[in-house]
Every structure is written in structure tokens, then in C-alpha cells.
Write an enzyme that holds these catalytic residues in place. Structure first.
Site, short mmCIF file in Angstrom:
data_model
loop_
_atom_site.label_atom_id
_atom_site.label_comp_id
_atom_site.label_asym_id
_atom_site.label_seq_id
_atom_site.Cartn_x
_atom_site.Cartn_y
_atom_site.Cartn_z
N ASP A 90 -10.78 3.07 4.31
CA ASP A 90 -11.11 1.65 4.24
C ASP A 90 -12.63 1.43 4.19
O ASP A 90 -13.08 0.33 3.88
CB ASP A 90 -10.57 0.92 5.48
CG ASP A 90 -9.34 0.08 5.18
OD1 ASP A 90 -9.18 -0.32 4.01
OD2 ASP A 90 -8.55 -0.15 6.12
N GLN A 147 -4.32 -1.49 9.74
CA GLN A 147 -4.34 -2.83 9.15
C GLN A 147 -4.92 -3.84 10.15
O GLN A 147 -4.51 -3.88 11.32
CB GLN A 147 -2.92 -3.24 8.72
CG GLN A 147 -2.84 -4.51 7.92
CD GLN A 147 -3.47 -4.41 6.52
OE1 GLN A 147 -3.59 -3.34 5.95
NE2 GLN A 147 -3.89 -5.54 6.00
N LYS A 163 0.84 -1.20 0.00
CA LYS A 163 0.00 0.00 0.00
C LYS A 163 0.87 1.25 0.00
O LYS A 163 0.63 2.19 -0.75
CB LYS A 163 -0.94 -0.02 1.21
CG LYS A 163 -2.04 -1.07 1.10
CD LYS A 163 -2.83 -1.25 2.39
CE LYS A 163 -3.84 -2.39 2.24
NZ LYS A 163 -4.60 -2.66 3.48
N1 GUN Z 1 -6.85 -6.76 6.50
C1 GUN Z 1 -7.21 -7.50 5.40
N2 GUN Z 1 -7.73 -6.70 4.45
C2 GUN Z 1 -7.71 -5.45 4.94
C3 GUN Z 1 -8.11 -4.19 4.39
O1 GUN Z 1 -8.62 -4.05 3.28
N3 GUN Z 1 -7.90 -3.12 5.21
C4 GUN Z 1 -7.37 -3.23 6.45
N4 GUN Z 1 -7.24 -2.12 7.17
N5 GUN Z 1 -7.00 -4.38 6.98
C5 GUN Z 1 -7.17 -5.48 6.21
#
Ligand code: GUN
Length: 292
Positions: free
Chosen positions: A119, A96, A52
Site C-alpha cells: 500500500d 484495509q 482486491k
Molecule cells: N481504505 C481506502 N483506500 C484504501 C487503500 O488504498 N488501502 C487500504 N489499505 N485501505 C484503504
């Protein structure tokens, strides 16, 4: 049969954003920024967060990773989120998941300002999605809709059958497709673990969205000819012929289903690459809304 190329589409979106950001730089304006918070040492999470951050940097977006030890207190994490809620250089905040067990994920998600909730996990974002207000939509379902729109797939009045009811994919995509909007306006059915005779539903699907995490679950006798297939599954299956000893497959048995379909996403290279592209797009949207 048309193969939906998520990798190419994601790259197009990233290029579009890169151009927008270079314009901001030329004008001497502030640029959009994303902070990713990583707690503990989950190897998968580390890879996701690194990808990311790299994606941000590649398009000229400001990016920061806050790496915290697994023992951090919930209060400290909440204080960090609060700090970034008030930092004008960061327009998107991403924590995350999963978090260590002693920290409440709900509390942390609710601490993120809905204005920076790129998100789309905050209950306010989800509530706004359900009632059709403009909001941040979680990245994978937003990416699915983007693919349907960019491939000019008719959705109005079509029967969308969603397999899976997770908060991250199944529930939001069902709500997106229900909206009276472009790339939606569909009739939506959601199937889940308590659904009996799942084929009865999948055979009715004009658009089938599989997000159950079960390798090659959807077989050719479960779909009708001309179906649009969106495969969200990312499943590792043993493969002795591969160097790694495994390969990644979707929730759909691609080999048998592809010949029957009008459009289909491959795994890998379908929905997957769209997730990060939509995160960048959401961060840019947050920047525009907050006002630089
Ligand atoms: N863990 C697995 N997928 C995601 C996501 O799209 N965003 C976040 N913040 N954590 C995750």
C-alpha cells in the site's frame, strides 16, 4: 481531446502480470501472494477487499482475506501482521483502512514490514519516496503516473498543480512528480483548503490533478486550453433519473472542462480502476524483491 481509458490500461497491466505469473507456474516456482486484513463490518471496506482478492485470483496470484471482528485487540492484530511478515507465501500485506477507533492505524501500518508494504503507507516507504529511492508508492498516485507514462504525456518541465494534500493521494503524487525520473521531473504546486484564489494556480497548470473530494469543483474558467486533467474524485451526487438515486462524478466538471483539455480522465473509468492494478503490480514487485 483524448480520453484516458483507465479501465483499459488497468486491464492491460493485469494481463501483463497474468503472463508473468503463468511463466512462474510453468517453471514450478512459488507464486506471488497478497493477504488482505479486514477488521469489522464496514460495507465499503468489504467491497474493496473482495475486489482486491478477486483481482488477485484472476491473474493467478495467491490471495487470502483475514476477516476479523470489530472487537479484536490491537495486540492480536499486530501479532497477525507479524505472522504474515514471516510467511514466505505472502509477499504483500494490506490492512484495509479505516480501523476501529480503539486500534491505532499508525501502529498497525508501522508493524507491516516495509518489504511487504504494497500500500506504500509505511513511513519508511514514504520517506524513501521523498528522497527518490526505489520504494512502494501508494496505489492511486502510482496509477496516475502509470497513466501519464502509458499515454506518453510529457511531464518534464511541466507545471503540475495538485489539488488536495492527503497522505494517500495529494502528498505522494506531488512527491512523485518532483522526482528527476521518467514520467516526472515536473514543477509542482500543491493547493489545499487554505489556498486563496485557487483559480490563479489552476490556470497555470499544464497537468491538473484533482483529489479533493468535492463534486464538479473544477470548472472551465479555472483551466487553460490544452490542460491535461487527472480527476481522482469519486463523489456521489443525487440523480433522480438514475435507478440508484445517485450517480458518481469526479472533482472536475467533465462536461465543461473536457473540450478545453488535451487529455482527461473520466469518472468512473479513469484513475479508479488503476488503483487495484497497481496493488497487483506492487505485490509482484515485492515478490521479485523478496525472491519468491
Ligand atoms: N481504505 C481506502 N483506500 C484504501 C487503500 O488504498 N488501502 C487500504 N489499505 N485501505 C484503504
Amino acid at each position: 481531446m483524448i480520453l484516458i481509458d483507465g479501465k483499459k490500461t488497468a486491464s492491460e497491466i493485469r494481463n501483463e502480470l497474468k503472463i508473468e505469473i503463468s511463466r512462474l507456474v510453468e517453471l514450478g516456482k512459488n507464486i506471488p501472494g497478497l493477504v488482505a486484513v479486514l477488521v469489522g463490518e464496514n460495507p465499503a471496506s468489504e467491497i474493496y477487499v473482495r475486489s482486491k482478492a478477486k483481482a488477485c485470483e484472476e491473474i493467478g496470484m495467491r490471495s487470502k482475506v483475514e476477516k476479523l471482528g470489530a472487537n479484536i485487540d490491537e495486540e492480536e492484530l499486530l501479532a497477525l501482521v507479524s505472522k504474515y511478515n514471516n510467511d514466505n507465501n505472502y509477499h504483500g500485506i494490506l490492512v484495509q483502512l479505516p480501523l476501529p477507533k480503539h486500534i491505532s492505524e499508525d501502529k498497525v501500518i508501522e508493524a507491516i514490514s516495509p518489504r511487504k508494504d504494497v500500500d506504500g503507507f509505511h513511513p519508511i516507504s514514504i520517506g524513501n519516496l521523498v528522497i527518490g529511492k526505489d520504494t512502494f508508492v501508494s496505489c492511486t498516485p502510482a496509477g496516475i503516473q502509470e497513466l501519464l507514462i502509458r499515454y506518453k504525456i510529457e511531464t518534464k518541465g511541466k507545471h503540475v498543480v495538485v489539488l488536495g494534500r492527503s497522505n494517500i493521494v495529494g502528498k505522494p503524487i506531488a512527491n512523485i512528480m518532483l522526482q528527476k525520473k521518467e514520467g516526472a521531473n515536473s514543477i509542482v504546486t500543491v493547493c489545499h483548503s487554505a489556498t486563496k484564489n485557487i483559480s490563479y494556480f489552476t490556470r497555470q497548470a499544464d497537468i491538473l490533478i484533482a483529489a479533493i473530494g468535492s463534486p464538479n469543483f473544477v470548472k472551465s474558467d479555472m483551466v487553460k486550453e490544452g490542460v491535461v486533467v487527472i480527476d481522482v474524485g469519486i463523489n456521489r451526487v443525487e440523480d433522480k433519473n438514475s435507478k440508484k438515486g445517485y450517480r458518481v462524478v469526479g472533482d472536475v466538471d467533465f462536461e465543461s472542462v473536457a473540450p478545453l483539455s488535451s487529455f482527461i480522465t473520466p469518472v468512473p473509468g479513469g484513475v479508479g480502476p488503476m488503483t487495484i492494478a497497481m496493488l497487483l503490480k506492487n505485490t509482484f514487485k515485492a515478490y521479485l524483491k523478496i525472491g519468491g
